[in-house]
Every structure is written in structure tokens, then in C-alpha cells.
Design an enzyme around this catalytic site. Structure first.
Site, short mmCIF file in Angstrom:
data_model
loop_
_atom_site.label_atom_id
_atom_site.label_comp_id
_atom_site.label_asym_id
_atom_site.label_seq_id
_atom_site.Cartn_x
_atom_site.Cartn_y
_atom_site.Cartn_z
N CYS A 6 0.85 -1.19 0.00
CA CYS A 6 0.00 0.00 0.00
C CYS A 6 0.88 1.24 0.00
CB CYS A 6 -0.88 -0.02 1.25
SG CYS A 6 -1.97 1.38 1.43
N HIS A 25 -9.41 -3.64 -0.98
CA HIS A 25 -8.33 -2.96 -0.27
C HIS A 25 -8.64 -1.46 -0.16
CE1 HIS A 25 -3.87 -2.13 0.46
NE2 HIS A 25 -4.33 -0.94 0.13
N GLU A 26 -9.05 -0.85 -1.28
CA GLU A 26 -9.31 0.60 -1.28
C GLU A 26 -10.56 0.93 -0.45
OE1 GLU A 26 -6.98 2.25 -2.03
OE2 GLU A 26 -5.86 1.13 -3.53
N HIS A 31 -10.01 1.55 3.20
CA HIS A 31 -9.52 2.88 3.61
C HIS A 31 -10.68 3.79 4.02
CE1 HIS A 31 -5.24 2.62 2.74
NE2 HIS A 31 -5.46 2.14 1.52
#
Lengths: 170, 173
Positions: free
Chosen positions: A96, A138-139, A142
Site C-alpha cells: 500500500c 483494499h481501497e 480505507h
């Protein structure tokens, strides 16, 4: 156009929860343009989320063409994204921009369905799998203040996971 | 600041890691990369440590834990090396009925194609009368997944083992 500075761990701002986007205006589209440029300038260059540049809004960009060529959706602008379905589990190694140098194993769903809005506020629906699905998940983490560090798994646990069978009662 | 590689082994029981790392902490040592795991009935620790005071002070600091938990300790001073740049791009999974030569034949084949093993974990397991051997190797293969699969293919028959070769894709986001 501008490349925005990326927050890196241990910056506590990466652990905040992002707010839904309400206004789909020119300012938002300018931000998305800057965020896109920032993503392409990164080492992986295939995904980014607004909180990584200190903007607490539910905005994610994914474009896995550098990895998969045209065998994917291209640039996906996912505003207020929601995972509506997922299936399958796979272990994969992730890195990342907000966690420089470190990579680690994370379990993600293999296939997902995502509902989101685009830069104009129109409804969008995507089905993703494999690498692209991993990038989206994954994004999206966030947006909830989660890093892949929060999901690290031991390689030994995944690969040698033993089923415990109950001994048969006589 | 000097560096050393610390090896600790002892019969497995709760508290080994705590005792060793507390002693190091109290002696102003910092722990770097570490591998700590149970092998057979033993607990093993290998770790890079940085120490401020002299080498002897580290050994002295560990002494009470060593005596109390009946540990064996080995401390090697090492020069600080730059971080290795190669990353694992291939994972090899091997299993089969246990017999001598599995690890030797697989790693010999890998060495021939310049495969750099970054980590290897294996376990002897299964029914004691018919043990199986399971091994997972991760490393960097200059020729990629195909070269690894090709060089290992003959061992499936000659060693009677199952071998699968997977790419390790790192998704950089």
C-alpha cells in the site's frame, strides 16, 4: 491537475471513517481528476482512496489496466461504494502507498459485486474478480479507516490450516 | 549501535518469548527481523538484535531466563547488511509420503535455476506409521513460475511427491 501528498502510516488520520459524498459538483470532479493523477503516479498505480490524501470522503479509484491490460473494467470511479455480494476466499500479498516497503498476506473475497456512484452521481454496478476485486476491497477498507495491516494473516495459518475432526463416539 | 543474530532454543512452554524479549529490552537491545516458532517439541527463536552496550552485557542479561527456562542461546555478532532487494514471486508447495531426499532434491533443482529461497517451512505430519511431509517454499525465481514448474516436474515421479507452483502476485495499491 495535481499529484496530492499521500498520508503514510503511522499517521493517525488513516484510521478515520470517511463520510458519504453528497455534492456531485465541479469541485468533486476536479478532486477526482487530481486523485486519478496521484494514483497513476504511485508505485503500484492501480488504486487509491480519498482518505489516503487526507480527504474524508467515500471515494475510491481503481484501474488495474497496468496489471491486466484490457481484461478489466479500466478506470472505475467508485463514489459511496457498497459491496452488495461476495464469494470465494483467496490469500494474496498486498502492499500500500500508505504503508511504504511492507507487504503482507491478506484474505479477500475472490468475486464481488459493487454498487457505487460515478463522478456525476449516476448509479453504477460492477462485478469484479481476482486482482481487480482485491484492489477494490483494499481501497474500500480505507473508507472505514482500515489498512491491510488490520487484516494480515499468518502464512502458516492459511496454508497449514487443519480441520479438527471430532473423534467418533463409540 | 552493533548488530547480532540471536538464536534461542528450548523445550516448548509458555513464557519463552516474553522472558527473552523482556531481558533484551531491559538490556537496551532492539529486536529487528525475527522468526519464532515451534519445531518438533522445541521452541526456536532467531532474531536480529541491535545492542548498545557490549556483547557480554547481552549474554549476561539473558542469563536468568536461560537458567530458569533451560534454554540454549547462541549469539553471533554480524555486520549490518543492506536490505535484500529481491522479493518472493513464486510459491512452491510440496507434499508426499515422507522419505529422505524430498527437501534435498527439490532445493537442488531450484538452486540450478538460480531460485533464491526467501523462506521455507516444512512439517512432518500425519499418521506416525505413515508420515507425510509438507513443505512450502517462497522465493524469487529469475525465470518466473514456468521455469520453476519445468525444473521440478521430473521430481513428481522420481520422488513420488505432489508439487504445485503458484505465482506470488503482490498487489501494490
Amino acid at each position: 491537475m495535481a499529484v496530492l501528498p499521500i498520508l503514510t502510516y503511522p499517521d493517525p488520520r488513516l484510521h478515520r471513517k470517511a463520510e458519504p459524498v453528497q455534492e456531485f459538483d465541479g469541485e468533486l470532479r476536479q478532486f477526482v481528476t487530481d486523485l486519478t493523477e496521484t494514483m497513476y503516479a504511485g508505485p503500484g498505480g492501480v488504486g487509491i482512496a480519498a482518505p489516503q490524501v487526507d480527504r474524508l470522503q467515500r471515494i475510491v479509484l481503481v484501474d488495474v489496466r497496468p496489471k491486466l491490460g484490457d481484461d478489466c473494467h479500466g478506470l472505475m470511479i467508485l463514489i459511496n461504494p457498497e459491496l452488495v455480494a461476495w464469494e470465494g476466499m483467496a490469500v494474496g500479498r498486498e502492499g500500500c502507498m500508505s504503508v511504504p516497503d511492507f507487504t503482507g498476506n491478506v484474505i479477500r473475497a475472490e468475486r464481488i459485486q459493487v454498487r457505487a456512484q460515478d463522478g456525476e452521481g449516476r448509479d453504477r454496478f460492477y462485478e469484479c474478480q481476482g486482482f481487480e476485486a482485491r484492489a477494490v476491497q483494499h481501497e474500500m477498507d480505507h473508507l472505514d479507516g482500515l489498512l491491510f495491516l488490520d487484516r494480515l494473516v499468518s502464512r502458516k495459518t492459511d496454508l497449514f490450516r487443519r480441520k479438527q475432526y471430532q473423534p467418533k463416539k463409540k | 549501535m552493533s548488530q547480532a543474530l540471536l538464536t534461542v532454543i528450548g523445550e516448548d512452554r509458555p513464557g519463552i518469548v516474553a522472558a527473552v524479549t523482556q531481558a533484551l529490552y531491559a538490556a537496551d537491545c532492539a529486536i529487528g527481523d525475527a522468526s519464532m516458532m515451534r519445531l518438533g517439541g522445541y521452541f526456536t527463536i532467531m532474531q536480529v538484535i541491535e545492542y548498545q552496550r557490549d556483547f557480554g552485557a547481552v549474554e549476561t542479561a539473558l542469563d536468568p531466563a536461560v537458567k530458569r527456562l533451560n534454554l540454549r542461546v547462541h549469539l553471533d555478532p554480524i555486520p549490518s547488511l543492506p536490505r535484500q532487494e529481491d522479493v518472493a514471486n513464486v510459491r512452491v508447495t510440496v507434499y508426499g509420503a515422507d522419505h529422505p531426499g524430498i527437501v534435498a532434491s527439490v532445493t537442488d533443482a531450484l538452486a540450478r535455476i538460480g531460485f533464491n529461497i526467501i523462506d521455507l517451512e516444512s512439517e512432518r505430519s500425519g499418521n506416525p506409521e505413515r508420515p507425510i511431509y509438507v513443505m512450502v517454499i517462497q522465493g524469487s525465481a529469475p525465470g518466473g513460475t514456468k521455469a520453476v514448474a519445468d525444473v521440478l516436474e521430473p521430481l513428481k515421479i522420481s520422488q513420488g511427491i505432489e508439487i504445485t507452483v503458484h505465482p506470488v502476485d503482490t498487489v501494490l495499491l
